[in-house]
Design a protein around this motif. Sequence first.
Motif, PDB file in Angstrom:
ATOM      1  N   LEU A 271       0.813  -1.218   0.000  1.00  7.94           N
ATOM      2  CA  LEU A 271       0.000   0.000   0.000  1.00  7.94           C
ATOM      3  C   LEU A 271       0.848   1.271   0.000  1.00  7.94           C
ATOM      4  CD1 LEU A 271      -2.893  -1.019   2.433  1.00  7.94           C
ATOM      5  CD2 LEU A 271      -2.704  -1.336  -0.039  1.00  7.94           C
ATOM      6  N   GLU A 272       1.911   1.278   0.778  1.00  6.36           N
ATOM      7  CA  GLU A 272       2.795   2.442   0.802  1.00  6.36           C
ATOM      8  C   GLU A 272       3.406   2.686  -0.572  1.00  6.36           C
ATOM      9  OE1 GLU A 272       6.767   4.129   3.159  1.00  6.36           O
ATOM     10  OE2 GLU A 272       5.821   2.263   3.789  1.00  6.36           O
ATOM     11  N   GLN A 273       3.740   1.576  -1.267  1.00 12.60           N
ATOM     12  CA  GLN A 273       4.345   1.697  -2.587  1.00 12.60           C
ATOM     13  C   GLN A 273       3.338   2.213  -3.611  1.00 12.60           C
ATOM     14  OE1 GLN A 273       7.706   1.135  -3.018  1.00 12.60           O
ATOM     15  NE2 GLN A 273       7.307   2.174  -4.967  1.00 12.60           N
ATOM     16  N   VAL A 274       2.075   1.824  -3.452  1.00  8.03           N
ATOM     17  CA  VAL A 274       1.024   2.348  -4.334  1.00  8.03           C
ATOM     18  C   VAL A 274       0.992   3.872  -4.242  1.00  8.03           C
ATOM     19  CG1 VAL A 274      -1.493   2.541  -4.623  1.00  8.03           C
ATOM     20  CG2 VAL A 274      -0.443   0.289  -4.381  1.00  8.03           C
ATOM     21  N   VAL A 275       1.025   4.373  -3.015  1.00  2.28           N
ATOM     22  CA  VAL A 275       1.010   5.827  -2.807  1.00  2.28           C
ATOM     23  C   VAL A 275       2.235   6.472  -3.446  1.00  2.28           C
ATOM     24  CG1 VAL A 275       0.996   7.679  -1.093  1.00  2.28           C
ATOM     25  CG2 VAL A 275      -0.312   5.582  -0.672  1.00  2.28           C
ATOM     26  N   LYS A 276       3.400   5.888  -3.227  1.00  2.00           N
ATOM     27  CA  LYS A 276       4.646   6.455  -3.778  1.00  2.00           C
ATOM     28  C   LYS A 276       4.610   6.465  -5.304  1.00  2.00           C
ATOM     29  CE  LYS A 276       7.736   5.205   0.059  1.00  2.00           C
ATOM     30  NZ  LYS A 276       8.883   4.364   0.469  1.00  2.00           N
ATOM     31  N   LEU A 283       0.205  12.119  -9.979  1.00  2.00           N
ATOM     32  CA  LEU A 283      -1.245  11.921  -9.972  1.00  2.00           C
ATOM     33  C   LEU A 283      -1.898  12.309  -8.645  1.00  2.00           C
ATOM     34  CD1 LEU A 283      -1.372   8.472 -11.829  1.00  2.00           C
ATOM     35  CD2 LEU A 283      -2.022  10.712 -12.740  1.00  2.00           C
ATOM     36  N   LEU A 284      -1.108  12.382  -7.571  1.00  2.00           N
ATOM     37  CA  LEU A 284      -1.672  12.661  -6.250  1.00  2.00           C
ATOM     38  C   LEU A 284      -1.849  14.157  -6.003  1.00  2.00           C
ATOM     39  CD1 LEU A 284       0.025  10.214  -3.706  1.00  2.00           C
ATOM     40  CD2 LEU A 284      -2.297  10.143  -4.613  1.00  2.00           C
ATOM     41  N   THR A 285      -2.926  14.473  -5.314  1.00  3.98           N
ATOM     42  CA  THR A 285      -3.216  15.844  -4.876  1.00  3.98           C
ATOM     43  C   THR A 285      -3.585  15.788  -3.396  1.00  3.98           C
ATOM     44  OG1 THR A 285      -4.079  16.417  -7.054  1.00  3.98           O
ATOM     45  CG2 THR A 285      -4.715  17.843  -5.224  1.00  3.98           C
ATOM     46  N   GLU A 286      -3.192  16.820  -2.644  1.00  6.58           N
ATOM     47  CA  GLU A 286      -3.585  16.855  -1.234  1.00  6.58           C
ATOM     48  C   GLU A 286      -4.902  17.608  -1.099  1.00  6.58           C
ATOM     49  OE1 GLU A 286      -1.845  18.698   2.843  1.00  6.58           O
ATOM     50  OE2 GLU A 286      -0.511  17.320   1.761  1.00  6.58           O
ATOM     51  N   SER A 287      -5.832  17.012  -0.334  1.00  5.82           N
ATOM     52  CA  SER A 287      -7.137  17.636  -0.117  1.00  5.82           C
ATOM     53  C   SER A 287      -7.547  17.407   1.330  1.00  5.82           C
ATOM     54  CB  SER A 287      -8.173  17.035  -1.073  1.00  5.82           C
ATOM     55  OG  SER A 287      -9.458  17.562  -0.819  1.00  5.82           O
ATOM     56  N   ASN A 288      -7.602  18.491   2.107  1.00  6.79           N
ATOM     57  CA  ASN A 288      -7.930  18.402   3.532  1.00  6.79           C
ATOM     58  C   ASN A 288      -7.028  17.414   4.270  1.00  6.79           C
ATOM     59  OD1 ASN A 288     -10.092  20.253   3.293  1.00  6.79           O
ATOM     60  ND2 ASN A 288     -11.429  18.602   2.560  1.00  6.79           N
ATOM     61  N   ALA A 290      -5.694  14.740   3.136  1.00 11.07           N
ATOM     62  CA  ALA A 290      -5.709  13.408   2.520  1.00 11.07           C
ATOM     63  C   ALA A 290      -5.027  13.449   1.157  1.00 11.07           C
ATOM     64  CB  ALA A 290      -7.137  12.908   2.373  1.00 11.07           C
ATOM     65  N   LYS A 291      -4.527  12.311   0.729  1.00 12.74           N
ATOM     66  CA  LYS A 291      -3.915  12.192  -0.596  1.00 12.74           C
ATOM     67  C   LYS A 291      -4.949  11.571  -1.531  1.00 12.74           C
ATOM     68  CE  LYS A 291       0.777  11.768   1.231  1.00 12.74           C
ATOM     69  NZ  LYS A 291       1.992  10.912   1.369  1.00 12.74           N
ATOM     70  N   VAL A 292      -5.274  12.297  -2.588  1.00 13.20           N
ATOM     71  CA  VAL A 292      -6.357  11.877  -3.479  1.00 13.20           C
ATOM     72  C   VAL A 292      -5.920  12.014  -4.931  1.00 13.20           C
ATOM     73  CG1 VAL A 292      -8.052  12.668  -1.778  1.00 13.20           C
ATOM     74  CG2 VAL A 292      -7.436  14.156  -3.694  1.00 13.20           C
ATOM     75  N   VAL A 293      -6.711  11.371  -5.814  1.00 12.47           N
ATOM     76  CA  VAL A 293      -6.516  11.509  -7.250  1.00 12.47           C
ATOM     77  C   VAL A 293      -7.817  12.016  -7.850  1.00 12.47           C
ATOM     78  CG1 VAL A 293      -6.038  10.333  -9.432  1.00 12.47           C
ATOM     79  CG2 VAL A 293      -4.819   9.638  -7.358  1.00 12.47           C
ATOM     80  N   PHE A 294      -7.723  13.063  -8.668  1.00  6.75           N
ATOM     81  CA  PHE A 294      -8.881  13.571  -9.409  1.00  6.75           C
ATOM     82  C   PHE A 294      -8.721  13.171 -10.872  1.00  6.75           C
ATOM     83  CE2 PHE A 294      -8.668  16.642  -5.843  1.00  6.75           C
ATOM     84  CZ  PHE A 294      -9.973  16.547  -5.371  1.00  6.75           C
ATOM     85  N   GLN A 295      -9.803  12.649 -11.466  1.00  4.62           N
ATOM     86  CA  GLN A 295      -9.785  12.293 -12.882  1.00  4.62           C
ATOM     87  C   GLN A 295     -10.869  13.079 -13.601  1.00  4.62           C
ATOM     88  OE1 GLN A 295      -8.879   7.782 -13.484  1.00  4.62           O
ATOM     89  NE2 GLN A 295      -9.943   7.893 -11.531  1.00  4.62           N
ATOM     90  N   GLU A 296     -10.535  13.643 -14.743  1.00  3.74           N
ATOM     91  CA  GLU A 296     -11.448  14.518 -15.481  1.00  3.74           C
ATOM     92  C   GLU A 296     -12.795  13.864 -15.776  1.00  3.74           C
ATOM     93  OE1 GLU A 296     -11.921  17.653 -16.720  1.00  3.74           O
ATOM     94  OE2 GLU A 296     -10.287  18.123 -15.358  1.00  3.74           O
ATOM     95  N   ALA A 297     -12.778  12.570 -16.016  1.00  3.90           N
ATOM     96  CA  ALA A 297     -14.000  11.877 -16.452  1.00  3.90           C
ATOM     97  C   ALA A 297     -15.041  11.739 -15.345  1.00  3.90           C
ATOM     98  CB  ALA A 297     -13.636  10.494 -16.994  1.00  3.90           C
ATOM     99  N   ALA A 361      -2.373   4.826 -14.310  1.00  5.11           N
ATOM    100  CA  ALA A 361      -1.097   4.687 -13.587  1.00  5.11           C
ATOM    101  C   ALA A 361      -0.254   3.529 -14.113  1.00  5.11           C
ATOM    102  CB  ALA A 361      -1.375   4.490 -12.099  1.00  5.11           C
ATOM    103  N   LYS A 362      -0.797   2.815 -15.102  1.00  7.47           N
ATOM    104  CA  LYS A 362      -0.117   1.652 -15.689  1.00  7.47           C
ATOM    105  C   LYS A 362       0.174   0.569 -14.647  1.00  7.47           C
ATOM    106  CE  LYS A 362       1.876   3.998 -19.690  1.00  7.47           C
ATOM    107  NZ  LYS A 362       0.955   5.140 -19.628  1.00  7.47           N
ATOM    108  N   PHE A 363      -0.750   0.435 -13.687  1.00  7.22           N
ATOM    109  CA  PHE A 363      -0.660  -0.660 -12.717  1.00  7.22           C
ATOM    110  C   PHE A 363      -1.084  -1.984 -13.359  1.00  7.22           C
ATOM    111  CE2 PHE A 363      -1.223   1.899  -8.493  1.00  7.22           C
ATOM    112  CZ  PHE A 363       0.001   2.518  -8.737  1.00  7.22           C
ATOM    113  N   VAL A 364      -1.844  -1.894 -14.440  1.00  9.23           N
ATOM    114  CA  VAL A 364      -2.272  -3.098 -15.156  1.00  9.23           C
ATOM    115  C   VAL A 364      -1.936  -2.943 -16.631  1.00  9.23           C
ATOM    116  CG1 VAL A 364      -4.171  -3.494 -13.534  1.00  9.23           C
ATOM    117  CG2 VAL A 364      -4.613  -2.234 -15.631  1.00  9.23           C
ATOM    118  N   ARG A 365      -1.828  -4.054 -17.316  1.00  9.98           N
ATOM    119  CA  ARG A 365      -1.566  -4.020 -18.752  1.00  9.98           C
ATOM    120  C   ARG A 365      -2.755  -3.400 -19.486  1.00  9.98           C
ATOM    121  NH1 ARG A 365      -1.357  -9.104 -17.591  1.00  9.98           N
ATOM    122  NH2 ARG A 365      -2.864  -9.593 -19.241  1.00  9.98           N
TER     123      ARG A 365
END
Length: 581
Positions: A271-276, A283-288, A290-297, A361-365
């Motif tokens: 999990l720590e590596q996912v965040v890193k 891709l990460l943004t800080e919000s209140n 917390a570490k979050v990701v916003f996607q346009e869609a 994030a290219k975590f999957v093919r």
Amino acid sequence: MKSHIQSLLEQTLESFKQQGILPADFEARIQVDRTKDKSHGDLATNLAMMLTKAAGKNPRELAQLIIDNLPASAYVAKVEIAGPGFINFFIDDSALANQLQAAIQDEHLGIKLPKPQTIVVDYSSPNLAKEMHVGHLRSTIIGDSVVRTLEFLGHRVIRQNHVGDWGTQFGMLLAYMEELRAQNGEQAQLELSDLETFYRAAKLRFDESAEFATRARQLVVELQSGDAYCNKLWREFNDISLSHCHEVYARLGVSLTRADVHGESAYNADLEQVVKDLDAQGLLTESNGAKVVFQEAFRNKEGEALPVIIQKADGGYLYATTDLAAMRYRSSVLKADRVLYFVDLRQALHFQQVFSLAKLAKFVREDMSLEHLGFGTMNGEDGRPFKTRTGGVVKLVDLLEEANTRALDLVRSKNPDMDEVTLAEIARVVGISAVKYADLSKNRTSDYIFSFEQMLSFEGNTAPYLLYAYTRVAGIFKRATDVDLSQATIVLEHEKEKDLGNKLAQFGEILNRVVDKGQPHVLCGYLYELAGAFSSFYEACPVLAADNDAQRDSRLLLSQLTARTLQKGLNLLGIETLERM
């Protein structure tokens, strides 16, 4: 037969490209459907109407061109144009009989197997903090039916029981386990026979005692840090919880084993590596905090971007983090071509967001298919989520026990002279099958009303009806023990023989629909129609009292293939068959 016609049409389109009738880069989705009116043939396509614009010709002219360019086939007796440009195919009876004959000799009943894939199926996934309840039924049995069908079609299936065995609630449970041990002595047997009661007692202590709550939070930190004492308590709790789950699986006839358990805890180290890795890609943004990701869609009704929360302000991780780690594992380690998630429809947005993020994030093919196969809710006869009379959650084991009791009363009423051992075994199969089939026969995406009276009926599309239909077909062979079918051949002469033969030939396309869309109700509907087709055949075409031995043997072969298809279809639904009822 349907796939054969599609192949003929594909070859025709290639011919059109070579002749310049269609552009070389033209692609068409060829659809072939079974006709409702047999005067219009057995199969039909609207391909000519789909090609009109690309070919610059009218549909009927194109339909004739398609017919003129179709490769010759022994399976097709004739082809006709109907209406504005439909093309109707009439299947040759002798070719159909040969197909059925070959199916009898084949362990896969003549089904053409697709190219095998590695398919990960995420299903059941109960929370180990509580005992399994009715809310776990749909994921468990729908997933298991699809898994069985995928394996029958030759795919390599990896079951993943992504149990909820991690997170903040476990600190509370471990603290309560620790407290009980202190009160009852170190050698006292930890008793979790009623997980719901245990969970409620732990929650009560958490709410009423600040000291207990502090200890619970401390245990969460120690557990996630790998503390040996906490991990010992946690493993003991999980072992007892999983034992409850697997008792239910065994009773349901579900194919999940302990080896298939790969819960949330399995991904803790990543999990720590996912965040890193998300941070490294910007891709990460800080919000209140917390570490979050916003996607346009993904935006709400007001147009505001919806976050995927990866890490809370206090450093804790969420389902999204674990799911991303699981997707990466399933892609890089399990080498999955498809991953199917049988999780209720309320999680649709969650899965849309994490699937999109995993690809981003290219975590999957890129070529790995991620599919959320959501399902509706099981409701009581009042139309609301199924509850006990006191308003509590219905334990799954209690539901199955009541189904067994009701089935025993029903079977005994129909067989008053049957011995108790046989009655009990038939009731066990009927009760479990009724619960499973009542669920599986409903469209996966729909809510449905749970009714014991309806599901245990011997009329309509129910498990008792189909189980009885199978025993009726199998019963023919108890009266034909001296008949040698080794040299027998199928000949389709009577209209009802042809109807039954055509229905039997559809089995393969039905199974492909089940696995393509994760919809077991399609198989249920098919088996019900097959049982009806056999009943019509049996009434119109005497089997053992046929006009001659050749006709008798042909009809026995049709009966044999029907019995095998019913039995295999029910087996793929996770339902046992009976030789008598």
